[in-house]
Enzyme design. Sequence first.
Site, PDB file in Angstrom:
ATOM      1  N   GLU A 256       0.468  -1.441   0.224  1.00  0.00           N
ATOM      2  CA  GLU A 256      -0.101  -0.312  -0.223  1.00  0.00           C
ATOM      3  C   GLU A 256       0.874   1.478   0.046  1.00  0.00           C
ATOM      4  OE1 GLU A 256      -0.720   0.276   4.889  1.00  0.00           O
ATOM      5  OE2 GLU A 256      -2.090  -0.636   3.911  1.00  0.00           O
ATOM      6  N   HIS A 299      -4.211   3.491   8.359  1.00  0.00           N
ATOM      7  CA  HIS A 299      -2.679   3.137   8.740  1.00  0.00           C
ATOM      8  C   HIS A 299      -1.793   4.319   9.256  1.00  0.00           C
ATOM      9  CE1 HIS A 299      -3.242  -0.955   7.210  1.00  0.00           C
ATOM     10  NE2 HIS A 299      -3.628  -1.126   7.588  1.00  0.00           N
TER      11      HIS A 299
END
Length: 695
Positions: A256, A299
């Site tokens: 990611e 995150h």
Amino acid sequence: MRTTTFPHVASQLLRARRQTSHFHRFSTLSKVLSYADTLPNLKIGEHTKVLYQGFTALTPQLLGRQATANAQESIKWGTKIVGGVKPGVEGEHLGLPIFPSVRVAKEKSNPDASAIYVPGDQTAKAIEEAIEAEIPLVVAVAEHVPVHDMLRIHSMLRTQSKTRLVGANCPGIISAVGKCRIGFQPLPCFSPGRIGIVAKSGTLSYETVASTTRAGLGQSLCISMGGDVLAGTTFVDALNVFENDADTDGIIVIGEIGGTAEMDAADWIKDYCKRTTNPKPIMALVGGLEAPAGRVMGHAGAWVAPGEPSAKAKYEALQKAGATLASHPEKLGSGMRTLLEKTGRLSNVSTHAKLVSQRRGFHTFRRIKTLETKPTLHRFLHIKQHQAFIMLEGLNIQAETRTSSPEDFYLSITIDRTSRSPCITVSSATESSEPSLRVPFNYIDPEFSQNANNAIQSQILSFLKREAIYQDALGDYIRKLYTIFTTNEAFALETRASFSKQRGVVAHEAKFGFDDAAYRSSGRQERVHKLRDLKAEVSEEVKAEESGIVYVKLDGEGSIGTLVNGAGLAMNTVDALILKGGKPANFLDTGGKATSLTVRNCFSILCADPRVKTIFVNIFGGLTRCDMIAQGIIEAFQELDMKVPVVVRLRGTNEEKGQKMIADSGLSLHAFDSFEEAADKAISLVKEASIRLDE
């Protein structure tokens, strides 16, 4: 005057990152042992003896209950747990011994691994205790671990060759073949097989596991890199393990935005494919292709620092290196099966796995929640420039605003994710195409903190082509910046400055960012936290944060409101919808909690956006049963008297039951199993709404 980014500092930031990409492949030739020599410790299995740090009732008690339930679940599955640690206490729990310290546990049970189930503010101390006891593998699953706590831990890990860390902020590591789970992965998704998986995102990894299970491939070893800025184990580490693992015939990498780990993985894959005859097939997925610049996407590590590659650059690098890329995790199982057939490796799958692609829904398995306390979001706090100038002036650094001059230079202290340490980045303020100098250094370095290292000063002055007479002034500037960095727990201090023979180094521009988790989980840095200006932020995002929801409003004419559990899956949902021609209005991560109250709060936020014509709910019920999620959606829809149609895609535990509940509700809810079908439906509902408006 620029106040948001420092492109000159960023111009060539990646040039120094590849130093650890190919350093170790279980070689026995190296005479100097290092952290790299702990890679074999990742190969867990039925032989692995696991210790729990925190599986009894700790403070807060909820964590102790969760860890206890997790231990019971893991034992039932086959994990060999030898006991737990409760500081200063000896006794028994779950029929297993309680040890007063990790050192005593090491002496009496000799564990191969330790699972750390303590809150984020206690995680670093627990890891440190395990390192001192030389536990071979340490798995830390906690979220909201302060960045500077982990900088200190990594400075310790670099000096030893006994302990390997997985995490923090990750689901853990699990051997489906060896029936050993160290973490909180949803066991119903797993089946013994031949696919090795390494991932940053928890929910994307669960989707990937479920996809390979459905395809009859199963998994060998699944390693989580985790979503934090500083990962104990990286993609390259995992790839080195998978290459030499006889149980693994195919490899899947889930990346990611943020950092350079995917680029390092691409370098490794390229080299592996060149030097290997009939290499193991590798597939990959990268979340955040459409993530807005400069935002933290759920995150702690899902943000792109200046100079770091975009998700699209990572996608292209992995593809060019030889990996087969997928747009959604549900495609990985069938895709890997095809690659295994082409390479002649599919016959090995029958060793462990059975084809289950027709099974709709996994069996019910008693589920505990992940480690939760109060709703807290790990994010980074940027302060305004005048506030940064006050900090500089408080240490007698001259600061005055002026437009950029050819004599200026950019100097920053940031965190280098590859070396897992702080670093100094320097570049000229002239042409953005000029390279930058990047100098990582040890977090615990008394000589540097007292007086910036002379060698570093000389290197910087030589790079900038400045006279040696500025060495003392530069050293003083760096030392004081580093004081701000450490005492306030910063993650990035970016400045534009110039040399003055009379005043030393003068700062003309400053962008300072601080780790909010230091305050949120540990109660430190309250003074810095109070500098946050909520009025300057998006009101919907602030409201969502109060409910423990991560919400990012996307620019443009977004018409599909998204509601997803998990940051990685939420990023991928936005990516996949755009790829199909849809226009998402937002990124929304429920934070792993898809309860009726959470769903209601999410629906309220989404419906407040007048652009939203339909809502797309994409939930993977690995950690929570799909029937419970369905019930929450139905209740929230009814309570809010929703007028906007909702498309619900449920996958995971009890998915058939959840889908049937949605279909039988009689409400404007549309239930699907397939992501592709659900996405198509959401896009078609938006088109229908647009036609009605035109009429």
